[in-house]
Design an enzyme around this catalytic site. Structure first.
Site, short mmCIF file in Angstrom:
data_model
loop_
_atom_site.label_atom_id
_atom_site.label_comp_id
_atom_site.label_asym_id
_atom_site.label_seq_id
_atom_site.Cartn_x
_atom_site.Cartn_y
_atom_site.Cartn_z
N HIS A 208 0.79 -1.04 0.03
CA HIS A 208 -0.08 0.02 0.09
C HIS A 208 0.77 1.29 0.17
O HIS A 208 1.68 1.60 0.93
CB HIS A 208 -0.89 0.05 1.26
N LYS A 237 -4.53 0.81 9.10
CA LYS A 237 -3.19 1.02 9.24
C LYS A 237 -2.42 0.87 10.70
O LYS A 237 -3.26 1.39 11.38
CB LYS A 237 -2.67 2.26 8.54
N ARG A 291 -8.12 15.17 2.70
CA ARG A 291 -7.73 15.48 4.07
C ARG A 291 -6.39 15.58 4.36
O ARG A 291 -5.52 14.57 3.67
CB ARG A 291 -8.87 15.09 5.01
#
Length: 449
Positions: A208, A237, A291
């Site tokens: 990722h 995560k 964000r």
């Protein structure tokens, strides 16, 4: 320049934003639920407003209460942080309709990138590679089977408006496809109010990789390199690092520039993160977060760029403080998310912090709103701290991380610090050889041994 910001969030990110504001001479307004009356971000802010009871729905997700708080305190702008309403296009539009500056992208970009199908369509138009899959929503039936046969099994069914592992189903056999789509649609409806799902090729051993970008309103966009977020549990995560052990400098700069160019093409503003799956030399776009990310500190540690301050500068109408040529990648950084959970069962562990001591020393950073005597409430996300360390290279960074984890004391509640200590000693982690399924397999092995 913005003079007063209402921080529409809580915990460590609210405190992080407050610190960035005060270093810029900007006043802050904290909002809090009744459960957070004694929180650190409330204590440090210039002003504070109680916006409701403990339930997020009645406080941090209450748009009208947040707008009222901004109005009565005379705030110029609203910073949403991450989570809660940070990627809610309706809230961003409401902020702007009431005359406040929303510190983030336009409502239109939030809407597009918040819908994974629309986001993929936008990326295809800009030339960003995407994971092979359906071009739109799928339903149980022959058409879905045809798409999956063309893509090739295994596939993964995903919620169009979701994330965090909800509304996801891996399908390895055509006989289970219709059922998987129906289950994913049901989960998506419950969790996101939108039952639209799509299918993608399921990659077996990807990493990722995400690219941090910044774009101003003057047509400038830069990238701050990549973060490797492959160590995940249930699609959440746990450990992030920059740069990725798997990428070369050429790959880093080429992918980063493609993302920056996409921002320029789209007319994007603010901070954003392009997320990819990386396997066997190929990158596939999966989503864009509009964000600031939880893991933004690792990028700050190796670039020296304050991402939150850049967000505020952009929202104030100023140009980016640096050009791409001025961005230098120096050293290696790792972030460990410290959750208030049992390190083996991962059961939530709210409660009173009896003793708290944060590690220190050269190139060690702790982002946390904890203090001795603080009561971790049971109503919100379990992450209570982030430990970020930097080294001249990855091995020095790992050594510093082990030392910092040894010093970290949070007594009275369970945390996953012992898990991070164990991970830092694993041969695969030391070698940088892991993918997004590594941690799940590691934990399963420990459970069954």
């Amino acid at each position: 320049m913005i003079k007063k910001i209402l921080i529409a969030n809580r915990g460590e990110i609210a405190l992080r934003i407050h610190r960035a504001c005060h270093e810029m001479g900007v006043k802050t307004v904290a909002v809090h639920s009744t459960a957070d009356a004694d929180a650190m971000h409330v204590r440090f802010a210039d002003e504070s407003v109680c916006i409701g009871p403990p339930s997020s729905r009645d406080s941090y997700l209450n748009m009208h209460a947040l707008i009222s708080a901004a109005t009565i305190t005379g705030a110029d702008a609203v910073h949403p942080g991450y989570g809660f309403l940070s990627e809610n296009a309706e809230f961003a539009a409401m902020v702007e309709e009431h005359g406040f500056i929303f510190i983030g992208p336009t409502p239109e970009h939030i809407h597009v990138m918040g819908d994974k199908i629309l986001a993929k369509e936008a990326m295809i138009k800009t030339g960003i590679p995407v994971v092979p899959g359906s071009s739109g929503a799928v339903f149980p039936g022959p058409e879905a089977h045809k798409i999956c046969e063309e893509v090739g099994y295994p596939v993964i069914v995903k919620a169009s408006g979701g994330g965090g592992g909800k509304g996801m189903q891996i399908v390895r056999d055509p006989s289970t496809l219709d059922q998987a789509i129906q289950i994913a649609k049901s989960e998506a409806k419950v969790n996101f109010g939108n039952d639209e799902v799509f299918v993608e090729k399921f990659l077996e051993t990807p990493r990722h990789i995400e690219i941090q970008v910044l774009a101003d309103t003057h047509g400038h966009a830069i990238h701050l390199g990549e973060r490797d977020c492959s160590l995940q549990r249930r699609h959440q995560k746990v450990w992030e690092e920059a740069p990725s052990p798997a990428l070369s400098q050429d790959q880093r700069m080429a992918l980063g520039e493609r993302c920056a160019e996409a921002c320029r093409t789209l007319g994007y503003r603010g901070a954003g993160t392009f997320e990819f799956l990386y396997e066997r030399g190929d990158f596939f776009f999966i989503e864009m977060n509009t964000r600031v990310q939880v893991e933004h500190p690792v990028t700050e540690m190796i670039t020296g760029v304050d991402i939150v301050q850049e967000q505020i500068r952009i929202a104030s109408g100023k140009k980016l403080s640096k050009t791409q040529d001025q961005i230098n990648f120096d050293g290696h950084a790792i972030e460990c998310r410290i959750n208030a959970e049992h390190p083996e069962t991962f059961a939530p562990s709210p409660g009173k912090v009896i003793d708290y001591h944060a590690p220190g020393g050269l190139r060690v950073r702790v982002d946390s709103a904890l203090y001795s005597g603080y009561k971790v409430p049971p109503h919100y996300d379990s992450m209570v701290a982030k430990l970020i360390v930097r080294g001249e290279d990855r091995q020095e960074c790992l050594r510093r991380l082990r030392r910092a984890l040894e010093e970290f004391v949070i007594d009275g509640i369970n945390t996953i610090i012992p898990l991070h200590q164990a991970l830092s000693l694993e041969e695969d982690i030391i070698a940088g050889e892991y993918d997004i399924h590594w941690l799940e397999k590691y934990l399963d092995k420990k459970t069954n041994s």
